[in-house]
Every structure is written in structure tokens, then in C-alpha cells.
Enzyme design. Structure first.
Site, PDB file in Angstrom:
ATOM      1  N   ASP A 287      34.877  46.965  43.385  1.00  0.00           N
ATOM      2  CA  ASP A 287      35.851  46.103  42.701  1.00  0.00           C
ATOM      3  C   ASP A 287      35.149  44.884  42.101  1.00  0.00           C
ATOM      4  OD1 ASP A 287      38.863  46.928  43.408  1.00  0.00           O
ATOM      5  OD2 ASP A 287      37.697  47.200  45.234  1.00  0.00           O
TER       6      ASP A 287
ATOM      7  N   THR B  50      42.416  51.119  44.827  1.00  0.00           N
ATOM      8  CA  THR B  50      41.261  50.935  45.700  1.00  0.00           C
ATOM      9  C   THR B  50      41.358  51.816  46.947  1.00  0.00           C
ATOM     10  OG1 THR B  50      40.930  48.687  44.886  1.00  0.00           O
ATOM     11  CG2 THR B  50      39.889  49.232  46.976  1.00  0.00           C
TER      12      THR B  50
END
Length: 148
Positions: free
Chosen positions: A47, A128
Site C-alpha cells: 500500500d 487490501t
């Protein structure tokens, strides 16, 4: 329909392709260790690196652009997080050789702008939890103009 020759469309495609390649590399090479953000959602090295890369590319091509990204570098600056910052720096450096820990944090935080009438928005890994499981995820980048 969008014009593939438009510089912003070309940038978006190039940036998402590069970030997706970086994210896939992280997923392939490492166990997806995740931090938990204040909202209880996970955040990974991928990320942070994805946001750093897209932000850096945007800073170079559209330095006056406004970017509202999902991540902030605060967690990477905490005591005990040196290994995470080192990992983010290493993965980002594969795409942007001049990367340093300080530049990674700067690039991530460049995406902390407040939305305006015309701004880019980035979710460096949308999904995620799927990324962590090795399932579906996406790098999501959009240009918002007057709410559209």
C-alpha cells in the site's frame, strides 16, 4: 469514452500499470505483513509503496495536481517501524532509483491534499484484505472534476 491520447489518461494508465507491477512484486516476494490503521483496516508495505510510486510519478508529470491518497507515512516513522520503511523504500527504488526513506515519506504524504473541484484520488490497493489472502485487489486511481 476517454481519449487514450489525452496526457492525463495516458498518465493514469501508466501509473496504475507501474503500481500494479510493484504490488504484484511485493505479493510474490514477501509475506503480506499488515499494520492495522486507526479505522481497523489493514495497510501493507505494498500500500505504502504503491502510493509513493504513483505520487512520485504525478509530482513529475503534473506538479500542480492535487492528490488525495489513502495512506500517510506516520506509521513508517514510528520507533520500531524501520524495517517497514526500509522495505517500502526498497520496493519503490526498483521503479524510482533515487528513492530514499525520506523521499518515500514525502511522496506518500504528497497524497494528503484536501479535495478541490479538480483532484486525483488514489486507493493504492483497493481490497487490501484480498491482497493479503492472495485474492483480488486493484490499484484505484481516478480524476474527479466537479464531483464526477
Amino acid at each position: 469514452m476517454f481519449d487514450i491520447n489525452n496526457p492525463e489518461v495516458k498518465f493514469a494508465l501508466d501509473a496504475v500499470r507501474a503500481a500494479a507491477k510493484l504490488v504484484k512484486t511485493v505479493q510474490t516476494e514477501t509475506a503480506a505483513d499488515a499494520l492495522t490503521k486507526g479505522d481497523k483496516s489493514p495497510v501493507t508495505v505494498a500500500d505504502f509503496a504503491s502510493q509513493a510510486l504513483v505520487s512520485r510519478m504525478m509530482m513529475q508529470q503534473f506538479p500542480d495536481a492535487v492528490l488525495t491518497g489513502e495512506e500517510a507515512s506516520d506509521a513508517l516513522k514510528e520507533d520500531g517501524a524501520e524495517h517497514l520503511l526500509e522495505a517500502v523504500t526498497g520496493y519503490t527504488a526498483r521503479f524510482t532509483p533515487e528513492t530514499t526513506p525520506a523521499s518515500v515519506c514525502e511522496w506518500i504524504d504528497w497524497g494528503a491534499a484536501e479535495p478541490t473541484n479538480r483532484f486525483w484520488t488514489l486507493d493504492p490497493i483497493d481490497g487490501t484484505k484480498g491482497f493479503i489472502r492472495g485474492d483480488q485487489y486493484a490499484v484505484a486511481l481516478a480524476l474527479i472534476e466537479d464531483g464526477e
